[in-house]
Motif scaffolding. Structure first.
Motif, mmCIF file in Angstrom:
data_model
loop_
_atom_site.group_PDB
_atom_site.id
_atom_site.type_symbol
_atom_site.label_atom_id
_atom_site.label_comp_id
_atom_site.label_asym_id
_atom_site.label_seq_id
_atom_site.Cartn_x
_atom_site.Cartn_y
_atom_site.Cartn_z
ATOM 1 N N LEU A 25 43.932 -59.758 -24.085
ATOM 2 C CA LEU A 25 44.997 -59.582 -25.027
ATOM 3 C C LEU A 25 45.206 -59.584 -26.598
ATOM 4 N N LEU A 26 46.271 -60.758 -25.635
ATOM 5 C CA LEU A 26 46.800 -61.419 -26.737
ATOM 6 C C LEU A 26 45.663 -62.346 -27.940
ATOM 7 N N GLY A 27 44.532 -62.164 -27.761
ATOM 8 C CA GLY A 27 43.923 -63.542 -27.841
ATOM 9 C C GLY A 27 43.033 -62.303 -28.857
ATOM 10 N N ASN A 28 42.459 -61.032 -28.529
ATOM 11 C CA ASN A 28 42.004 -59.693 -29.508
ATOM 12 C C ASN A 28 42.717 -59.172 -30.585
ATOM 13 N N LEU A 29 44.450 -59.589 -30.299
ATOM 14 C CA LEU A 29 44.810 -58.693 -31.900
ATOM 15 C C LEU A 29 44.951 -59.379 -32.639
ATOM 16 N N GLN A 30 44.479 -60.143 -32.571
ATOM 17 C CA GLN A 30 44.074 -61.501 -33.761
ATOM 18 C C GLN A 30 42.926 -60.504 -35.343
ATOM 19 N N LEU A 73 38.338 -66.299 -39.365
ATOM 20 C CA LEU A 73 38.636 -67.841 -39.290
ATOM 21 C C LEU A 73 38.946 -68.315 -38.219
ATOM 22 N N HIS A 74 40.522 -67.394 -37.912
ATOM 23 C CA HIS A 74 41.170 -67.640 -37.358
ATOM 24 C C HIS A 74 40.943 -66.695 -35.130
ATOM 25 N N PHE A 75 39.849 -65.798 -35.536
ATOM 26 C CA PHE A 75 39.185 -65.162 -34.349
ATOM 27 C C PHE A 75 38.208 -66.263 -33.936
ATOM 28 N N ASN A 76 37.587 -66.628 -34.477
ATOM 29 C CA ASN A 76 36.415 -67.419 -34.356
ATOM 30 C C ASN A 76 37.014 -68.559 -33.394
ATOM 31 N N GLN A 77 38.114 -68.645 -34.201
ATOM 32 C CA GLN A 77 38.428 -70.872 -33.690
ATOM 33 C C GLN A 77 38.784 -70.017 -32.348
ATOM 34 N N TYR A 78 39.899 -69.340 -32.234
ATOM 35 C CA TYR A 78 39.464 -68.212 -30.333
ATOM 36 C C TYR A 78 38.499 -68.337 -30.358
ATOM 37 N N ALA A 79 37.241 -67.879 -30.094
ATOM 38 C CA ALA A 79 36.823 -67.393 -29.822
ATOM 39 C C ALA A 79 35.581 -68.835 -28.686
ATOM 40 N N MET A 133 37.834 -70.628 -26.452
ATOM 41 C CA MET A 133 37.500 -69.062 -25.083
ATOM 42 C C MET A 133 36.680 -70.085 -24.213
ATOM 43 N N THR A 134 35.372 -70.590 -24.912
ATOM 44 C CA THR A 134 33.886 -70.329 -24.363
ATOM 45 C C THR A 134 33.768 -72.247 -24.505
ATOM 46 N N THR A 135 34.315 -72.761 -25.096
ATOM 47 C CA THR A 135 34.121 -74.727 -25.341
ATOM 48 C C THR A 135 35.137 -75.148 -24.143
ATOM 49 N N ASN A 136 36.450 -74.538 -24.119
ATOM 50 C CA ASN A 136 37.430 -75.379 -23.597
ATOM 51 C C ASN A 136 37.547 -75.104 -22.037
ATOM 52 N N PRO A 137 37.127 -76.866 -21.420
ATOM 53 C CA PRO A 137 36.687 -76.561 -19.384
ATOM 54 C C PRO A 137 37.369 -76.022 -18.590
ATOM 55 N N ALA A 138 39.069 -75.842 -18.991
ATOM 56 C CA ALA A 138 39.584 -75.454 -17.972
ATOM 57 C C ALA A 138 39.380 -73.347 -18.310
ATOM 58 N N VAL A 139 39.547 -73.352 -19.822
ATOM 59 C CA VAL A 139 38.668 -71.690 -20.154
ATOM 60 C C VAL A 139 37.704 -71.432 -18.857
ATOM 61 N N LYS A 140 36.999 -72.086 -19.590
ATOM 62 C CA LYS A 140 35.623 -71.901 -18.658
ATOM 63 C C LYS A 140 36.260 -71.938 -17.254
ATOM 64 N N ILE A 141 36.661 -72.472 -16.156
ATOM 65 C CA ILE A 141 36.354 -72.316 -14.812
ATOM 66 C C ILE A 141 37.472 -70.685 -14.953
ATOM 67 N N LEU A 142 38.607 -70.863 -15.670
ATOM 68 C CA LEU A 142 38.946 -69.758 -15.259
ATOM 69 C C LEU A 142 37.877 -68.369 -15.966
ATOM 70 N N SER A 143 37.072 -68.418 -16.469
ATOM 71 C CA SER A 143 36.208 -67.646 -16.392
ATOM 72 C C SER A 143 35.325 -66.683 -15.718
ATOM 73 N N LYS A 190 29.849 -69.710 -34.626
ATOM 74 C CA LYS A 190 29.468 -68.486 -34.214
ATOM 75 C C LYS A 190 30.558 -67.554 -34.374
ATOM 76 N N ASP A 191 29.817 -66.376 -35.267
ATOM 77 C CA ASP A 191 31.607 -65.100 -36.061
ATOM 78 C C ASP A 191 31.300 -64.306 -35.052
ATOM 79 N N LEU A 192 32.012 -64.043 -34.630
ATOM 80 C CA LEU A 192 32.211 -63.179 -33.329
ATOM 81 C C LEU A 192 32.751 -62.187 -34.157
ATOM 82 N N TYR A 193 34.095 -62.254 -35.121
ATOM 83 C CA TYR A 193 34.114 -61.207 -35.892
ATOM 84 C C TYR A 193 33.519 -60.264 -36.482
#
Length: 279
Positions: A32-37, A47-53, A56-66, A196-199
């Motif tokens: 939710l905190l990410g999507n509120l952007q 840009l900020h939302f795509n940076q967040y995306a 979330m798809t490249t950070n190793p720790a976030v991948k493990i949590l995913s 990638k333009d998820l926004y």
């Protein structure tokens, strides 16, 4: 044998149901905190939302949590189905005088139905956004229009804060490899990487002329269902874990009810805002 019996017991399944459910509540909060952007009115909102995306798809720790999140969703769903079947088998014949409304809330009696609707929503949501982000070769890269010499020109936005003229890509001077990497076509050397333009695809999804309003309504309904599921599930999870103390029960109940209202409500606001207010 005792351990095996415990693992197969409904008590063990309730523990796992509670633990995976609370973990998914943490995931909902972060998501939710990410999507509120998406509600941002800043000129750099995309840009900020795509940076967040990208993070979330490249950070190793976030991948493990995913991966833990995917496992938790599957385990939570299967565990819920098994518990529902076990409970019905344990009482195949209903009581003659059955007035559940006096003893339990509606959400607690329909958790399986609510959970099934949420599972369908998760699958369709992942197909519409997660799968496109990860696998769609036609996933657009973020571009920006910049006035150059008095005329607007399209540029690809790159992760190093720079730009690549779209014209150079169209003319074959620069080529795109691996969906996001820009290469000098002559030297075949990587020079930059794009977002990638998820926004863009998120906004386009909810603003479709034909189905955008329908998707928005279905999303809001799904969040109402999620709210009912959380309304009972949050407090029930703490009870299953043995956190049943008169000193804290009121606080847990209040926090759970607030969580069940605020989180789904904020999620529901996002597609409504996109459909009706983003130009």
């Amino acid at each position: 044998m005792a351990k095996s019996a415990f693992l197969k017991s409904s008590i063990a399944k309730k523990y796992w149901m509670a633990l995976t459910g609370l973990f998914l509540c943490l995931f909902l909060t972060g998501h939710l905190l990410g999507n509120l952007q998406l509600l941002s009115t800043s000129k750099d909102a995309a840009l900020h939302f795509n940076q967040y995306a990208l993070f979330m798809t490249t950070n190793p720790a976030v991948k493990i949590l995913s991966y833990l999140t995917y496992i938790s969703i599957i385990f939570h769903a299967i565990d819920g189905i098994v518990l529902t079947v076990q409970n019905r088998k344990a009482r195949p014949v209903r009581y003659v005088m059955n007035k559940p409304g006096k003893n339990t809330i509606w959400a607690s009696r329909n958790m399986a139905v609510l959970g099934t609707i949420i599972l369908v929503f998760i699958v369709t949501h992942m197909v519409s956004f997660w799968a496109r982000m990860h696998f769609d070769k036609a996933m657009p890269l973020q571009t920006i229009s910049i006035n150059a010499g008095g005329m607007p020109q399209e540029f690809y936005v790159t992760t190093d804060g720079g730009y690549i003229p779209k014209m150079q890509v169209d003319q074959g001077q620069i080529k795109i490899e691996n969906r996001t990497e820009f290469y000098d076509a002559g030297a075949n050397v990587k020079i930059k990487e794009g977002y990638k333009d998820l926004y863009k695809i998120t906004v386009a999804f909810f603003k479709q002329p034909q189905y955008g309003l329908l998707y928005t309504i279905l999303y809001v309904i799904s969040m109402v269902v999620l709210g009912f599921h959380l309304y009972h599930g949050f407090g029930s999870a703490f009870q299953s874990l043995g956190a049943n103390n008169p000193k804290y029960n009121g606080l847990i109940k209040t926090f759970g009810y607030a969580f069940a209202i605020i989180v789904p409500l904020l999620f529901a606001v996002i597609p409504v805002y996109i459909h009706f207010f983003i130009k």
